[in-house]
Motif scaffolding. Structure first.
Motif, PDB file in Angstrom:
ATOM      1  N   VAL A  10      35.097  38.362  46.818  1.00 44.91           N
ATOM      2  CA  VAL A  10      34.585  37.304  45.927  1.00 44.91           C
ATOM      3  C   VAL A  10      33.239  37.708  45.347  1.00 44.91           C
ATOM      4  O   VAL A  10      32.915  37.374  44.199  1.00 44.91           O
ATOM      5  CB  VAL A  10      34.482  35.976  46.704  1.00 44.91           C
ATOM      6  CG1 VAL A  10      33.931  34.877  45.800  1.00 44.91           C
ATOM      7  CG2 VAL A  10      35.842  35.577  47.256  1.00 44.91           C
ATOM      8  N   GLU A  11      32.451  38.452  46.117  1.00 46.37           N
ATOM      9  CA  GLU A  11      31.125  38.862  45.645  1.00 46.37           C
ATOM     10  C   GLU A  11      31.210  39.699  44.375  1.00 46.37           C
ATOM     11  O   GLU A  11      30.353  39.596  43.490  1.00 46.37           O
ATOM     12  CB  GLU A  11      30.395  39.655  46.729  1.00 46.37           C
ATOM     13  CG  GLU A  11      30.060  38.860  47.986  1.00 46.37           C
ATOM     14  CD  GLU A  11      31.235  38.743  48.930  1.00 46.37           C
ATOM     15  OE1 GLU A  11      32.293  39.361  48.632  1.00 46.37           O
ATOM     16  OE2 GLU A  11      31.107  38.039  49.964  1.00 46.37           O
ATOM     17  N   VAL A  12      32.249  40.537  44.280  1.00 47.59           N
ATOM     18  CA  VAL A  12      32.413  41.385  43.092  1.00 47.59           C
ATOM     19  C   VAL A  12      32.678  40.529  41.863  1.00 47.59           C
ATOM     20  O   VAL A  12      32.092  40.739  40.784  1.00 47.59           O
ATOM     21  CB  VAL A  12      33.551  42.394  43.318  1.00 47.59           C
ATOM     22  CG1 VAL A  12      33.821  43.203  42.054  1.00 47.59           C
ATOM     23  CG2 VAL A  12      33.224  43.318  44.475  1.00 47.59           C
ATOM     24  N   LEU A  13      33.554  39.533  42.009  1.00 46.52           N
ATOM     25  CA  LEU A  13      33.870  38.667  40.873  1.00 46.52           C
ATOM     26  C   LEU A  13      32.665  37.810  40.480  1.00 46.52           C
ATOM     27  O   LEU A  13      32.405  37.597  39.284  1.00 46.52           O
ATOM     28  CB  LEU A  13      35.060  37.763  41.232  1.00 46.52           C
ATOM     29  CG  LEU A  13      36.353  38.491  41.636  1.00 46.52           C
ATOM     30  CD1 LEU A  13      37.437  37.499  42.004  1.00 46.52           C
ATOM     31  CD2 LEU A  13      36.831  39.405  40.515  1.00 46.52           C
ATOM     32  N   GLU A  14      31.938  37.338  41.474  1.00 42.24           N
ATOM     33  CA  GLU A  14      30.751  36.536  41.163  1.00 42.24           C
ATOM     34  C   GLU A  14      29.681  37.386  40.488  1.00 42.24           C
ATOM     35  O   GLU A  14      28.984  36.910  39.578  1.00 42.24           O
ATOM     36  CB  GLU A  14      30.203  35.913  42.443  1.00 42.24           C
ATOM     37  CG  GLU A  14      31.100  34.831  43.032  1.00 42.24           C
ATOM     38  CD  GLU A  14      30.556  34.261  44.316  1.00 42.24           C
ATOM     39  OE1 GLU A  14      29.594  34.859  44.865  1.00 42.24           O
ATOM     40  OE2 GLU A  14      31.082  33.226  44.778  1.00 42.24           O
ATOM     41  N   ALA A  15      29.546  38.655  40.897  1.00 45.24           N
ATOM     42  CA  ALA A  15      28.582  39.537  40.258  1.00 45.24           C
ATOM     43  C   ALA A  15      28.943  39.766  38.793  1.00 45.24           C
ATOM     44  O   ALA A  15      28.063  39.842  37.917  1.00 45.24           O
ATOM     45  CB  ALA A  15      28.518  40.866  41.002  1.00 45.24           C
ATOM     46  N   ALA A  16      30.243  39.871  38.490  1.00 42.49           N
ATOM     47  CA  ALA A  16      30.668  40.046  37.103  1.00 42.49           C
ATOM     48  C   ALA A  16      30.317  38.817  36.269  1.00 42.49           C
ATOM     49  O   ALA A  16      29.876  38.926  35.117  1.00 42.49           O
ATOM     50  CB  ALA A  16      32.173  40.307  37.052  1.00 42.49           C
ATOM     51  N   LYS A  17      30.485  37.616  36.860  1.00 42.13           N
ATOM     52  CA  LYS A  17      30.125  36.390  36.132  1.00 42.13           C
ATOM     53  C   LYS A  17      28.622  36.308  35.900  1.00 42.13           C
ATOM     54  O   LYS A  17      28.161  35.900  34.821  1.00 42.13           O
ATOM     55  CB  LYS A  17      30.610  35.172  36.913  1.00 42.13           C
ATOM     56  CG  LYS A  17      32.126  35.007  36.943  1.00 42.13           C
ATOM     57  CD  LYS A  17      32.528  33.759  37.706  1.00 42.13           C
ATOM     58  CE  LYS A  17      34.045  33.596  37.739  1.00 42.13           C
ATOM     59  NZ  LYS A  17      34.444  32.385  38.511  1.00 42.13           N
ATOM     60  N   VAL A  18      27.853  36.705  36.895  1.00 41.09           N
ATOM     61  CA  VAL A  18      26.399  36.689  36.743  1.00 41.09           C
ATOM     62  C   VAL A  18      25.958  37.637  35.633  1.00 41.09           C
ATOM     63  O   VAL A  18      25.019  37.352  34.872  1.00 41.09           O
ATOM     64  CB  VAL A  18      25.718  37.058  38.081  1.00 41.09           C
ATOM     65  CG1 VAL A  18      24.228  37.274  37.886  1.00 41.09           C
ATOM     66  CG2 VAL A  18      25.966  35.969  39.116  1.00 41.09           C
ATOM     67  N   ASP A  19      26.651  38.754  35.501  1.00 42.77           N
ATOM     68  CA  ASP A  19      26.316  39.720  34.456  1.00 42.77           C
ATOM     69  C   ASP A  19      26.782  39.284  33.070  1.00 42.77           C
ATOM     70  O   ASP A  19      26.589  40.000  32.088  1.00 42.77           O
ATOM     71  CB  ASP A  19      26.928  41.086  34.777  1.00 42.77           C
ATOM     72  CG  ASP A  19      26.247  41.744  35.973  1.00 42.77           C
ATOM     73  OD1 ASP A  19      25.096  41.365  36.276  1.00 42.77           O
ATOM     74  OD2 ASP A  19      26.866  42.616  36.611  1.00 42.77           O
ATOM     75  N   GLY A  20      27.415  38.113  32.985  1.00 49.72           N
ATOM     76  CA  GLY A  20      27.829  37.582  31.690  1.00 49.72           C
ATOM     77  C   GLY A  20      29.199  38.007  31.232  1.00 49.72           C
ATOM     78  O   GLY A  20      29.533  37.839  30.047  1.00 49.72           O
ATOM     79  N   ALA A  21      30.026  38.547  32.123  1.00 51.39           N
ATOM     80  CA  ALA A  21      31.367  38.976  31.734  1.00 51.39           C
ATOM     81  C   ALA A  21      32.269  37.772  31.527  1.00 51.39           C
ATOM     82  O   ALA A  21      32.259  36.821  32.325  1.00 51.39           O
ATOM     83  CB  ALA A  21      31.955  39.895  32.807  1.00 51.39           C
ATOM     84  N   SER A  22      33.037  37.790  30.445  1.00 47.28           N
ATOM     85  CA  SER A  22      34.024  36.747  30.209  1.00 47.28           C
ATOM     86  C   SER A  22      35.206  36.950  31.155  1.00 47.28           C
ATOM     87  O   SER A  22      35.293  37.959  31.868  1.00 47.28           O
ATOM     88  CB  SER A  22      34.499  36.773  28.762  1.00 47.28           C
ATOM     89  OG  SER A  22      35.160  38.002  28.485  1.00 47.28           O
ATOM     90  N   GLU A  23      36.149  36.000  31.124  1.00 50.87           N
ATOM     91  CA  GLU A  23      37.311  36.122  32.018  1.00 50.87           C
ATOM     92  C   GLU A  23      38.128  37.369  31.683  1.00 50.87           C
ATOM     93  O   GLU A  23      38.567  38.098  32.576  1.00 50.87           O
ATOM     94  CB  GLU A  23      38.175  34.871  31.915  1.00 50.87           C
ATOM     95  CG  GLU A  23      39.316  34.851  32.920  1.00 50.87           C
ATOM     96  CD  GLU A  23      40.076  33.545  32.903  1.00 50.87           C
ATOM     97  OE1 GLU A  23      40.927  33.344  33.789  1.00 50.87           O
ATOM     98  OE2 GLU A  23      39.815  32.718  32.008  1.00 50.87           O
TER      99      GLU A  23
END
Length: 369
Positions: A262-275
């Motif tokens: 989950v940490e990897v996906l949350e890090a992507a969201k924090v970096d501004g990545a769209s779905e």
């Protein structure tokens, strides 16, 4: 030292059994493929047939002989079946896994429904889909349920072909495909920082492309054009195979999706990545090893396919032939055991080409660890 001797003695019966009943029979099959066993009907079923060594003559006849045109069409059928079967199973399995990964209501029920076809044998699957693909019933009458006219596609009985090419162009196309694979390996070596593998892959690809566009284009296996293509009668067989194996790929992909931290996906969201960017740059790359493993298994199944086609179209319908079907007809109906053995060796080589590089790469990874 005593432990090593004990371990060797424990493994010895298995080694002997594998050596005799696997590699011994492979060797016997290789020898039979290099003889004329079956050309003389009087010797074919003799208790001690008098065999003559003919070298690679059986292989030459399969690929260039006038009589074995059906074998060459079966090879083309196998290539197209493998490509579409793998693409369909991987694509549908991934879509199902992505849908279930969102934890919809009734997830356990749908997961069971999607996995259920995998529990069936190919013979059962083939029998069911043969009923469904009857030209005057089954799938063709489904549009009538909503007031539309029925379909008229003959499914397993059609003799139409698409993507037709001349068999004489096989060396050219084969060199192109192998060259593209080498370019892909060179790209992988560049990404992994292995300059030696990159150089060798580029050199081999360059040699193949040079050969293809100079010698390969002018090379003719036959003195006449021989068209082959994708038989549309295989569409129904591919649908049945994808229906059965997409649940397997779904289970693999779903396990991979649930295993992403989950940490990897949350890090992507924090970096501004769209779905979509998250799927493209994070999730799909992490699923690449699963895709490779699934491709190996599906490719292995496709290359040995026999029972599904036997149940759906029978042995005597040439448009749905694959090498395993033709091998059975030659060896056990025509008593041409040498040619049947040659086809068996070719199938073994195809499976080895798919499986051995994967096993070698996995072994290298284990050694590095």
């Amino acid at each position: 030292m005593r432990d090593r001797i004990t371990a060797f003695l424990v493994l010895l019966p298995s080694l002997v059994a594998v050596g005799v009943f696997v590699y011994g029979f492979i060797g016997q099959n290789l020898w039979a493929s290099l003889t004329d066993w079956g050309r003389n009907p009087a010797q074919a079923l003799a208790l001690r047939p008098e065999l003559k060594f003919v070298g690679l003559e059986n292989y030459r006849e399969l690929f260039t002989g006038f009589v074995d045109m059906r074998f060459r069409q079966s090879v083309v059928n196998l290539i197209f079946f493998t490509l579409f079967f793998m693409a369909g199973s991987l694509g549908l399995g991934l879509l199902l896994a992505l849908a279930l990964d969102r934890s919809p209501k009734g997830e356990g029920f749908f997961r069971t429904v999607f996995l259920f076809p995998m529990a069936l044998s190919f013979v059962v699957t083939g029998t069911i889909w043969r009923w469904l693909l009857q030209p005057q019933g089954g799938v063709n009458v489904l549009p009538t349920l909503v007031g539309l006219p029925p379909l008229s596609f003959p499914w397993l009985t059609t003799r139409d072909q698409v993507l037709v090419f001349d068999w004489n162009a096989l060396p050219f196309y084969t060199a192109l495909v192998v060259g593209l694979v080498l370019l892909y390996l060179a790209w992988r070596a560049h990404r992994e920082g292995e300059p030696k593998r990159l150089a060798w892959s580029l050199l081999a690809a360059g040699i193949l492309f040079l050969w293809a566009f100079t010698v390969g284009r002018g090379l003719h296996l036959l003195p006449y054009p021989e068209p082959h293509g994708f038989s549309l009668a295989l569409v129904g067989v591919i649908l049945a195979a994808v229906w059965q194996m997409s649940g397997y790929t779904m289970a693999l992909y779903l396990a991979g999706l649930r295993g992403i931290p989950v940490e990897v996906l949350e890090a992507a969201k924090v970096d501004g990545a769209s779905e979509w960017q998250t799927y493209r740059h994070v999730i799909f790359p992490l699923l690449a090893p699963i895709t490779l493993s699934a491709m190996i298994v599906l490719g292995h199944i496709a290359l040995k396919i026999f029972d599904l086609i036997f149940a759906m179209a029978g042995l005597d319908y040439a448009p749905t032939d694959v090498p395993a079907i033709y091998m059975y007809l030659l060896a056990f109906r025509g008593n041409q055991f040498a040619k049947g053995a040659a086809i068996g060796l070719l199938l073994l080589l195809l499976v080895a080409v798919v499986v051995v590089p994967y096993l070698a790469s996995q072994l290298r990874k284990e050694v590095r660890r």
